[in-house]
Design an enzyme around this catalytic site. Structure first.
Site, PDB file in Angstrom:
ATOM      1  N   PRO A 339       0.842  -1.205   0.000  1.00 37.49           N
ATOM      2  CA  PRO A 339       0.000   0.000   0.000  1.00 37.49           C
ATOM      3  C   PRO A 339       0.870   1.245   0.000  1.00 37.49           C
ATOM      4  O   PRO A 339       1.744   1.405   0.857  1.00 37.49           O
ATOM      5  CB  PRO A 339      -0.800  -0.129   1.308  1.00 37.49           C
ATOM      6  N   GLN A 393      -5.900  -1.104   3.610  1.00 33.98           N
ATOM      7  CA  GLN A 393      -5.086  -0.837   4.797  1.00 33.98           C
ATOM      8  C   GLN A 393      -5.689   0.313   5.573  1.00 33.98           C
ATOM      9  O   GLN A 393      -5.970   1.379   5.011  1.00 33.98           O
ATOM     10  CB  GLN A 393      -3.643  -0.496   4.428  1.00 33.98           C
ATOM     11  N   CYS A 424       3.616   3.151  10.155  1.00 37.45           N
ATOM     12  CA  CYS A 424       3.749   4.427   9.459  1.00 37.45           C
ATOM     13  C   CYS A 424       4.606   5.398  10.267  1.00 37.45           C
ATOM     14  O   CYS A 424       4.312   5.660  11.439  1.00 37.45           O
ATOM     15  CB  CYS A 424       2.369   5.027   9.201  1.00 37.45           C
TER      16      CYS A 424
END
Length: 686
Positions: A339, A393, A424
């Site tokens: 992603p 996601q 992240c």
């Protein structure tokens, strides 16, 4: 036949001295070892505020420029949108589709312009080429507004854009559900029941909600009705309260204004064979149905939080899904496109599918934005029919937020798995306690995975980094338990949050975690894969790895999937690369539209992608192959003018490439990359 500059010009004097270095010395300094006959002097740095120079650029290697976009306030942007609607630019969509003013159902009351002649006068020139919808043997849904109007065989007569998207794309947010999300009237019975069983629902109550509950408990308050012991209701004097009471009575009679994800409408998925066997008694469910009533009343009661006593998860096995009802995904040796925010949109994923990707995943979506019904966030979940193995996601900081999002996505979308981002590194995400911030809170990680996996029967996967701080790896101590939490697979990016994208990924640590993981838990590796040799190396050195996820490597050269499947280094020509860009533009126009707005949206995402592709160095120009993702390409000439243009790190040259595919940019056009790929330490997400 004209000779290229590399064949005629002598080796230039390069001020940085790369021409005098051996390939080994260049590799040691992470500089791509380009053959000496292709090297050129580095560009002269120019002022980035000279927009005209930046857009026009030079024919040779131009100066690196960044076209800075002026930041406008929300009020100013809103005022500009309102003015555009009232002008000839804002022509009524219904009128534009058919070219007939009488087609608009609002007639004179329409807030858009109906002046067709004025619209034609200001409309930009048509773009050369065929309309992407006509190429697909469909009717163009944009009619008069299409920028390829000249290629329409049947004139202005238009089709239905929503029908086109329904036929090829899915996972759109329905308007009725969006309105309920805006009003906070959507119920989450499965998520709330699981959160209660885990003892996590209490943490979700905000201070405001606690105060509201205290007020509701006061029977003598002025804003609620009183119910006696027999269930009779005493009407309050206030007329507004009578209306509220009438609404509650309608709810009790089956006219519920709130939206339950279980019972307000039939489920989009039929019962599985296992469920039918359990309900019919043919299969022993281990006592799961014996206490099913404990959970189900929350679907019909107006307040699912207080409908029934929830026993502990150890004694109530109905809260744990039957193992055979979990859909298993075989990740082994499949090519998985990671992603990727901004660039990993639906058209880009379709390009990668055509080049060999097996598994695709949507861009990271924030849970809070999805629960608020933001259309821009739900657009990240869209799926094309060609994506046969597709996941989404999501990213959230708390178990209740993630569990409710998972239930909503599972009900409204068609996905094969749901991935939870716990890696992240972006500051705005980490500061909210999500992404890689969860690596510092393993108990919250556990709660999120348990709540999500126990809410839906869709496989829940997670994506993590090695640690939050450099040198303090901790995934190896958690991975043995992740399968017990309910994770169906774990992807490990071999960097810490503090490391971001600097240095190389620590694949030895990824191998260590894969070997410690239970056999039933697939482990995927991620980081720095840029050739089929990288792929083969990781698969050979650690057979315990199910597969490897490819992220930035696909951004720079999406044909990496073809290279892995065909086991070769593809010395792709500039013409073949241009054809890939043409395919992307065609797919982008199908997705975002062939009108002016769709063209400029496609251009913007194309430019974002070009900010990564310029880092690719053709195989035929390298002294050492394959290219590494960490190498910085020096200034060089390509084997033809187009290859030289594609190698430029100037925003002006990216704009020139976009004009080759999408026509002239509008007046006042500006562009600055959202992700500064040439800094080499910033990228998409975890």
């Amino acid at each position: 036949m004209d000779e290229s500059p590399a064949e005629t010009a002598p080796v230039p004097e390069v001020s940085n001295g790369w021409a005098d270095r051996t390939p080994e010395e260049l590799v040691a300094k992470s500089i791509a070892p380009v053959k000496k006959q292709f090297l050129c002097p580095p560009p002269i740095r120019a002022c980035s505020n000279e927009q005209n120079d930046a857009v026009s650029g030079g024919k040779t290697k131009p100066a690196q420029t960044s076209v800075v976009k002026e930041k406008k306030s929300k009020r100013q942007l809103k005022r500009e949108r309102q003015q555009a609607v009232k002008s000839a630019v804002g022509i009524c969509p219904e009128v534009a589709k058919r070219g007939d003013v009488s087609r608009c159902p609002y007639s004179d009351k329409c807030r858009f312009s109906h002046d067709i002649e004025a619209y034609k006068a200001q409309k930009p020139e048509d773009i050369e080429g065929d309309c992407p919808f006509m190429t697909a043997q469909e009717t163009c849904p944009y009619g008069l507004a299409c920028r390829f109007l000249g290629s329409h065989k049947d004139g202005v007569e238009a089709g239905d854009v929503s029908a086109h998207r329904r036929s090829s794309e899915m996972n759109g947010l329905r308007k009725d559900v969006q309105k309920l999300l805006w009003k906070n009237k959507v119920k989450f019975p499965k998520a709330d029941a699981k959160l209660k069983a885990l003892g996590l629902l209490g943490h979700a109550n905000s201070k405001i909600k606690i105060l509201e509950n205290k007020k509701d408990d006061q029977v003598v308050s002025n804003n609620c009705h009183v119910t006696d012991g027999n269930g009779c209701t005493e009407l309050p004097n206030n007329s507004d309260d009578k209306m509220e009471l009438a609404a509650e009575i309608r709810e009790e009679n089956g006219v519920d204004e709130t939206f339950s994800l279980d019972e307000s409408r039939p489920s989009k998925k039929p019962r599985s064979v296992i469920e039918e066997e359990i309900l019919s008694g043919e299969v022993d469910d281990g006592g799961a149905n014996a206490t099913a009533e404990v959970v189900e009343p929350s679907c019909t009661s107006p307040e699912p939080e207080v409908t029934a006593d929830i026993v502990s998860p150890e004694s109530d096995r109905s809260l744990k899904l039957h193992p055979r009802e979990k859909k298993l995904i075989d990740f082994r040796e499949k090519l998985y496109l990671a992603p990727l925010t901004t660039v990993g949109n639906l058209p880009f994923r379709r390009v990668c599918k055509g080049l060999g990707a097996d598994i695709t995943c949507g861009e990271m979506a924030m849970c809070t934005n999805l629960l608020q019904g933001q259309a821009s966030e739900w657009a990240l979940l869209r799926r094309h029919s060609s994506e046969d193995l597709f996941g989404v996601q999501i990213c959230g900081a708390y178990p209740d937020t993630v569990a409710r999002t998972v239930e909503l996505v599972n009900q409204e979308c068609t996905v094969d798995f749901i991935d939870i981002n716990m890696g992240c590194p972006i500051d705005i995400v980490v500061n909210k306690g999500a992404g890689s911030a969860l690596l510092t809170k393993p108990m919250r990680m556990k709660g999120i995975v348990q709540a999500a996996s126990g809410t839906v029967d869709c496989p829940i996967t997670i994506k993590v980094r090695t640690a939050y701080f450099e040198g303090k790896n901790r995934i190896d101590s958690l991975i043995a338990d992740m399968g017990n939490w309910g994770a169906s697979a774990v992807t490990i990016h071999g960097r810490s949050r503090q490391q971001r994208y600097s240095k190389l990924a620590d694949w030895e640590y990824v191998y260590q975690c894969a070997r410690k993981a239970p056999d039933a838990l697939p482990v995927l590796g991620n980081g720095d894969i840029f050739s089929y040799l990288d792929w083969n190396k990781h698969q050979a050195e650690c057979p315990e790895l199910s597969t490897c996820m490819i992220a930035r490597g696909a951004l720079v050269k999406p044909w990496i999937f073809t290279e892995i499947k065909e086991q070769r280094h593809w010395d792709i020509s500039s013409g073949e690369r241009l054809n890939i860009l043409k395919d992307y533009v065609r797919l982008g126009l199908e997705h975002w539209g062939s009108d002016t707005k769709g063209v400029e949206t496609t251009r913007r995402f194309l430019l974002e992608w070009l900010s990564y592709t310029c880092r690719y160095v053709p195989v035929g120009l390298l002294e050492v192959i394959p290219q590494r993702l960490s190498w910085r390409p020096p200034s060089y000439f390509g084997r033809d003018d187009l290859e030289t243009l594609m190698a430029s790190d100037s925003a002006a040259d990216w704009v020139r490439i976009s004009e080759m595919l999408l026509g002239k940019v509008p007046d006042g056009f500006t562009f600055a990359p959202k992700h500064k790929s040439n800094s080499y330490d910033r990228a998409e997400n975890g």
